[in-house]
Design a protein around this motif. Structure first.
Motif, short mmCIF file in Angstrom:
data_model
loop_
_atom_site.label_atom_id
_atom_site.label_comp_id
_atom_site.label_asym_id
_atom_site.label_seq_id
_atom_site.Cartn_x
_atom_site.Cartn_y
_atom_site.Cartn_z
N THR A 74 0.86 -1.18 0.00
CA THR A 74 0.00 0.00 0.00
C THR A 74 0.90 1.23 0.00
OG1 THR A 74 -0.08 -0.12 2.39
CG2 THR A 74 -1.89 -1.14 1.22
N GLU A 101 1.26 -3.63 4.79
CA GLU A 101 0.93 -2.29 5.29
C GLU A 101 2.10 -1.75 6.11
OE1 GLU A 101 -0.74 0.27 5.45
OE2 GLU A 101 -2.86 -0.05 5.04
N ASP A 102 2.24 -0.45 6.11
CA ASP A 102 3.24 0.18 6.97
C ASP A 102 2.76 0.19 8.41
OD1 ASP A 102 1.18 1.92 6.25
OD2 ASP A 102 2.47 3.67 6.03
MG MG Z 1 -0.44 3.65 4.59
#
Ligand code: MG
Ligand code: IMP
Length: 186
Positions: free
Chosen positions: A41, A99-100
């Motif tokens: 993402t 995802e981060d």
């Molecule tokens: Mg993000």
């Protein structure tokens, strides 16, 4: 004039070690599950994803998706807009969303519902950071890098006002941090 600084929280070494472990685990879990597709993402996960796939030993394909939710503030709006969609069909693929950070979980919830309609063989989540105390939705996060307290963090891909993604470690800042003019000394 106030001295601004970034408080270090997770060192580059600790990040590298944990990402290596996540890659090893994914390689084991998906050894008999092909094809594997990791979806990053954008923009926050691009550094994590780059390191993660190099820690994965089995065949893996990558795609990216960009949704926007935050604007320039530090609070989640829950409003999602698809800025960039996937460029591949994921039907029949074993998909892991990278995802981060999962904060409220609102962003990912929207992304997950949308991706389910495209009929992947399986859909899981790997998130470098999770603010589990703050998550508003009960998520099946299969792989978590670090569970962190509810506060704003930057670095290793995560930004503040578009800046600080280039910080090699994870740190925290105050809301008045001068991100656009800050020069790192080391
Ligand atoms: Mg993000
Ligand atoms: P959520 O919808 O509240 O889970 O927000 C998720 C997105 O907000 C993440 O993918 C990040 O882009 C951004 N975000 C949430 N918390 C932080 C933070 O502490 N630092 C930087 N970005 C954050």
């Amino acid at each position: 004039m106030k001295e601004h600084s970034i408080s270090p929280e997770i060192s580059a070494q600790a990040l590298a070690a944990r990402v290596q472990e996540l890659g090893e685990q994914i390689s084991k879990d998906y050894a008999d599950k092909a094809p594997l597709r990791i979806i990053g993402t954008l923009k926050g996960s691009f550094i994590f994803l780059a390191d993660l796939i190099r820690a994965i030993r089995i065949p893996v394909k990558v795609d990216f998706m960009e949704v926007s939710s935050y604007g320039n503030t530090m609070a989640s709006s829950g409003n999602i807009k698809i800025v960039k969609d996937l460029s591949h069909d994921i039907s029949g693929e074993n998909v892991i969303i990278a995802e981060d950070i999962i904060d409220t979980g609102l962003t990912l919830n929207n992304v997950m519902s949308m991706l389910y309609t495209r009929n992947p063989a399986s859909l899981e989540i790997v998130s470098l950071l999770v603010k589990s105390q703050k998550m508003k939705l009960d998520f099946p996060v299969k792989y978590t890098g670090f569970d962190i307290e509810d506060h704003f963090v930057v670095g290793y891909g995560l930004d503040y006002q578009g800046y600080l993604r280039n910080l090699p470690y994870i740190g925290s800042i105050s809301p008045d941090f001068p991100a656009a003019s800050y020069v790192r000394k080391e």
